[in-house]
Design an enzyme around this catalytic site. Structure first.
Site, mmCIF file in Angstrom:
data_model
loop_
_atom_site.group_PDB
_atom_site.id
_atom_site.type_symbol
_atom_site.label_atom_id
_atom_site.label_comp_id
_atom_site.label_asym_id
_atom_site.label_seq_id
_atom_site.Cartn_x
_atom_site.Cartn_y
_atom_site.Cartn_z
ATOM 1 N N HIS A 218 42.824 46.181 39.740
ATOM 2 C CA HIS A 218 41.584 45.460 39.440
ATOM 3 C C HIS A 218 40.442 46.478 39.446
ATOM 4 O O HIS A 218 39.917 46.835 40.501
ATOM 5 C CB HIS A 218 41.364 44.393 40.522
ATOM 6 C CG HIS A 218 40.174 43.518 40.311
ATOM 7 N ND1 HIS A 218 40.273 42.151 40.168
ATOM 8 C CD2 HIS A 218 38.851 43.793 40.237
ATOM 9 C CE1 HIS A 218 39.059 41.629 40.023
ATOM 10 N NE2 HIS A 218 38.178 42.627 40.067
ATOM 11 N N HIS A 220 36.687 47.954 38.211
ATOM 12 C CA HIS A 220 35.355 47.726 37.648
ATOM 13 C C HIS A 220 34.958 48.973 36.851
ATOM 14 O O HIS A 220 35.449 50.071 37.106
ATOM 15 C CB HIS A 220 34.352 47.423 38.763
ATOM 16 C CG HIS A 220 34.509 46.047 39.333
ATOM 17 N ND1 HIS A 220 33.503 45.116 39.338
ATOM 18 C CD2 HIS A 220 35.575 45.433 39.905
ATOM 19 C CE1 HIS A 220 33.928 43.990 39.881
ATOM 20 N NE2 HIS A 220 35.186 44.165 40.247
ATOM 21 N N CYS A 251 29.960 41.804 42.008
ATOM 22 C CA CYS A 251 30.248 41.285 43.345
ATOM 23 C C CYS A 251 28.932 40.959 44.031
ATOM 24 O O CYS A 251 28.070 41.836 44.160
ATOM 25 C CB CYS A 251 31.035 42.310 44.159
ATOM 26 S SG CYS A 251 31.335 41.765 45.863
ATOM 27 N N ASN A 260 33.764 43.905 35.331
ATOM 28 C CA ASN A 260 35.182 44.218 35.356
ATOM 29 C C ASN A 260 35.616 44.894 34.060
ATOM 30 O O ASN A 260 34.904 44.883 33.054
ATOM 31 C CB ASN A 260 35.991 42.933 35.502
ATOM 32 C CG ASN A 260 35.783 42.253 36.836
ATOM 33 O OD1 ASN A 260 36.353 42.660 37.828
ATOM 34 N ND2 ASN A 260 34.969 41.207 36.844
#
Length: 310
Positions: A218, A220, A251, A260
């Protein structure tokens, strides 16, 4: 619509599962609350574009993340399609699990931290205390037959603590996976990771018995490294990638976290490399253009901008 020229790349999996986080991680940092009906339409469009796994919402208190305060409304509108094994939702604690169970969810995700500062800011717990909070959540979920994912945030760097030692991340990952979680998602929350760092972390996890068959990534895109880091992880054996349609995201507890990895940018790269995703890129771009219109700003995705402009 233009599509990439396909030239099969070596060292990549034949198929990649995209874990779409746009409706949850993508929208949670918006300054204004997106209407529930818009979220439902977003999810429906993502489904129509071929995204199989879509994280729909989060059962966090609305006072923490106001943008996710309509979880019940969104899932009620989705009906049975919103609660299956491939429609997980984020659950922070037992109260969140209560809400998920009441709606019949079959998949959840917990969200831990590899660093003390972020654990305090995001969970109001220390790193060691987070495991006690998550243990009954995972135990109850497994007993109910749910699929459970564990996120670990700040795996590559922390805005308050700086570089995060790989051993510290591995210890956090082990503790969460030892609870019985099925999948581990490694989060580069502020986008500072690089390809060598990705390789070393995956190598260290594998040495401790957490193989790439149980790992998702995951990333960014703060420093423009998300796609490069993802491709590095795929070459190391990962086959599940978190991405957000249109590159939405951030976030609320880490202001340096930008969007993202854009799902469209990932799909373009994978399709060009001959990797199957099951995603219709044209429909996906159309979805992100539509959502950008709902939000009143252009998509940060390079592929969306290029194809929508063309």
């Amino acid at each position: 619509m233009r599509s990439p020229q396909v030239e099969a790349a070596t060292g990549l999996p034949a198929k990649v599962t995209i874990y779409e986080v746009g409706p949850r991680d993508g929208l949670q940092n918006e300054k204004t609350v997106v209407p529930a009906a818009t979220k439902v339409e977003f999810i429906r469009r993502l489904e129509a574009a071929g995204l199989g796994t879509i994280e729909t919402t989060s059962f966090v208190p609305a006072r923490w993340v106001p943008q996710m305060g309509d979880a019940e409304e969104v899932l009620a509108a989705l009906g049975p399609d919103g609660v299956g094994r491939r429609r997980p939702a984020l659950v922070p604690n037992e109260r969140g699990l209560d809400r998920a169970e009441e709606l019949g969810l079959r998949a959840i995700a917990i969200f831990g931290s590899a660093t003390e500062t972020f654990a305090r800011k995001n969970l109001n717990r220390s790193v060691s205390e987070q495991y006690a909070m998550f243990e009954p959540v995972v135990k109850r979920a497994l007993e109910a037959g749910m699929w459970v994912r564990a996120y670990v945030s700040m795996c590559f760097g922390d805005p308050w603590e700086g570089p995060v030692p790989i051993g510290q991340v591995v210890e956090t990952a082990e503790r969460l996976m030892d609870l019985g979680c099925h999948e581990l998602s490694l989060g580069d929350t502020i986008g500072v990771g690089t390809t060598g760092h990705v390789h070393r972390l995956l190598e260290a996890l594998s040495a401790r018995g957490i193989g790439t068959d149980r790992v998702a990534v995951h990333f960014h895109d703060t420093y423009g490294q998300a796609l490069a880091n993802t491709m590095a992880a795929l070459r190391d054996g990962v086959s599940v990638v978190d991405a957000s349609a249109g590159g939405l995201g951030g976030c609320p507890y880490a202001k340096s976290a930008t969007g993202n990895l854009a799902t469209e940018d990932l799909v373009w790269a994978l399709h060009g490399a001959g990797v199957e995703t099951g995603v219709d890129l044209e429909k996906l771009v159309g979805t992100s253009v539509w959502m950008a219109g709902q939000l009143g700003r252009p998509s940060p995705s390079n592929v969306v901008r290029a194809l929508a402009g063309a």
